[in-house]
Scaffold this active site. Structure first.
Site, mmCIF file in Angstrom:
data_model
loop_
_atom_site.group_PDB
_atom_site.id
_atom_site.type_symbol
_atom_site.label_atom_id
_atom_site.label_comp_id
_atom_site.label_asym_id
_atom_site.label_seq_id
_atom_site.Cartn_x
_atom_site.Cartn_y
_atom_site.Cartn_z
ATOM 1 N N GLN A 155 0.808 -1.214 0.000
ATOM 2 C CA GLN A 155 0.000 0.000 0.000
ATOM 3 C C GLN A 155 0.845 1.269 0.000
ATOM 4 O O GLN A 155 0.317 2.375 -0.006
ATOM 5 C CB GLN A 155 -0.923 -0.010 1.216
ATOM 6 C CG GLN A 155 -1.916 -1.156 1.213
ATOM 7 C CD GLN A 155 -2.704 -1.256 2.518
ATOM 8 O OE1 GLN A 155 -2.686 -0.362 3.349
ATOM 9 N NE2 GLN A 155 -3.385 -2.379 2.699
ATOM 10 N N HIS A 162 -1.077 -0.155 5.571
ATOM 11 C CA HIS A 162 -1.645 0.769 6.551
ATOM 12 C C HIS A 162 -0.722 1.959 6.822
ATOM 13 O O HIS A 162 -0.429 2.303 7.962
ATOM 14 C CB HIS A 162 -1.982 0.038 7.846
ATOM 15 C CG HIS A 162 -3.086 -0.964 7.711
ATOM 16 N ND1 HIS A 162 -3.762 -1.483 8.785
ATOM 17 C CD2 HIS A 162 -3.634 -1.560 6.619
ATOM 18 C CE1 HIS A 162 -4.673 -2.347 8.374
ATOM 19 N NE2 HIS A 162 -4.603 -2.401 7.048
ATOM 20 N N GLU A 199 -15.271 3.103 8.910
ATOM 21 C CA GLU A 199 -15.836 4.193 9.708
ATOM 22 C C GLU A 199 -15.689 5.551 9.030
ATOM 23 O O GLU A 199 -14.757 5.781 8.263
ATOM 24 C CB GLU A 199 -15.125 4.279 11.070
ATOM 25 C CG GLU A 199 -15.259 3.055 11.932
ATOM 26 C CD GLU A 199 -14.534 3.203 13.270
ATOM 27 O OE1 GLU A 199 -14.585 2.243 14.062
ATOM 28 O OE2 GLU A 199 -13.915 4.272 13.520
ATOM 29 N N TYR A 257 -10.122 -11.031 11.019
ATOM 30 C CA TYR A 257 -10.157 -11.786 9.783
ATOM 31 C C TYR A 257 -10.294 -13.284 10.067
ATOM 32 O O TYR A 257 -9.639 -13.817 10.961
ATOM 33 C CB TYR A 257 -8.902 -11.526 8.959
ATOM 34 C CG TYR A 257 -8.866 -10.129 8.383
ATOM 35 C CD1 TYR A 257 -9.727 -9.773 7.350
ATOM 36 C CD2 TYR A 257 -7.994 -9.173 8.882
ATOM 37 C CE1 TYR A 257 -9.715 -8.491 6.821
ATOM 38 C CE2 TYR A 257 -7.975 -7.882 8.360
ATOM 39 C CZ TYR A 257 -8.833 -7.549 7.329
ATOM 40 O OH TYR A 257 -8.825 -6.280 6.817
#
Length: 357
Positions: free
Chosen positions: A47, A113, A209, A230
């Site tokens: 990412q 992340h 969220e 998960y």
């Protein structure tokens, strides 16, 4: 290639970051410039890569830009960094490149992340959204004020921490921290009326969220989530910490539960072109082949609504566009100077799309 962040230059042009490490100017007719020179090396892994970009509030005179990216050190550890430079639009070159802020400590063995959104507040301070770094041995540090994992930082334009930040002077705390308990923030916006910071963040398995961020607040990750670990069977029984955040932590304003939309860029619309969207949050999604949500928020963040099974409940919002209409993952959502909404799609041949009447 795989655009990630978008800023509006004078004259209807766009400054676009590409995850692999290049930055370009895109003309209003869609033509792309050569890569801008002077961009430091990025860690384009998982990412990570070249992420968000923002123009300084005085860009018209300073030509100064700010950007975020994944930075690797000599040991192989990586983390989010924020840099600034002066952009010469004619020579397509950056000068005076300076790294002003780093998420610390860097992390080994993680490629996810990073967070990465940056944006300026009305008072000229810069907000930096930082993820928890994904690995199981890292996410608990979202509650640790000595580390940058899972935090929102508020910094001056030189990277220093403002004296009125909530943890300034607290022993062991990083002075730049503004809020904590965040998982992986991928969208951020300033409310046009209140000036408040709003973000979205990825939950684990469900539990994405939207949050209104306030000074010194704790949003509960990884102790509370409306998502599941998960591999668990989704449903209320597996919500992390029972799901409910209050009263110890701040309740999200909106959640996607039990499914995830993988929220990305967001804005709170203030234009005249589409008046029925004014003061509504527009949130991009990367699941379902690409989705754009309109989420009804109140300014105080008092209403929590839940999106279940890919459709909203409690009249909290609606799907404006989905895979059938777009068929592309949405990476960024911006309001242009013309009052229309622009989407940046996440693909090797990513596009800038405009929504107008």
């Amino acid at each position: 290639m795989n655009p990630w962040g978008l800023a509006f230059l004078p004259g209807g042009r766009f400054l676009v970051t590409e995850k692999g490490g290049t930055m370009r100017i895109v003309q209003s007719n869609g033509s792309r410039s050569a890569a801008i020179t002077g961009v430091p090396s990025v860690d384009s892994v998982g990412q990570g890569g070249l992420l968000d970009v923002a123009l300084a509030p005085d860009y018209a005179t300073s030509q100064r830009i700010y950007w975020s990216y994944a930075e690797r050190d000599g040991s192989g550890a990586n983390g989010l960094a924020v840099a600034t430079a002066t952009l010469n639009e004619t020579t397509l070159a950056l000068s005076g490149v300076q790294v002003i802020y780093r998420q610390t400590p860097k992390v080994s063995g993680s490629s996810g992340h990073f967070g990465g959104r940056i944006l300026f507040a009305p008072d000229g301070k810069l907000f930096v959204m930082m993820g928890d770094r994904q690995n199981g041995d890292q996410r608990g540090f979202s509650q640790d004020l000595s580390r940058g994992n899972g935090k929102i930082a508020r910094i001056n334009t030189d990277g220093t921490a403002p004296a009125d930040n909530p943890f300034t002077g607290q022993s062991g705390a990083q002075a730049a921290i503004w809020a904590l308990g965040i998982r992986n923030p991928q969208g951020a916006a300033i409310h046009p009326t209140t000036g408040d910071l709003w973000i979205n963040e990825h939950g684990p398995q469900g539990g994405d969220e939207v949050n209104r961020i306030t000074r010194g607040a704790n949003y509960g990750w990884p102790i509370r989530s409306y998502g599941c670990e998960y591999g668990a069977t989704q449903g209320e029984a597996c919500w992390i910490g029972g799901g409910t955040h209050a009263p110890t932590y701040v309740e999200p304003v909106t959640t996607w539960t039990p499914t995830s939309t993988a929220p990305s860029g967001m804005l709170i619309y203030s234009g005249n072109g589409i008046p029925e969207w004014r003061n509504k949050a527009l949130v991009g999604g990367m699941q379902y082949g690409g989705t754009l949500w309109r989420v009804d928020i109140d300014q105080a963040g008092a209403i929590r609504c839940t999106v279940r099974g890919g459709q909203p409940a409690q009249n909290c919002g609606e799907v404006l566009f989905n895979n059938a209409k777009i068929g592309k993952r949405i990476r960024d959502v911006r309001q242009g100077p013309d009052g229309w909404v622009y989407l940046l799609t996440d693909a090797a041949n990513g596009e800038i799309l405009r929504i107008s009447r």
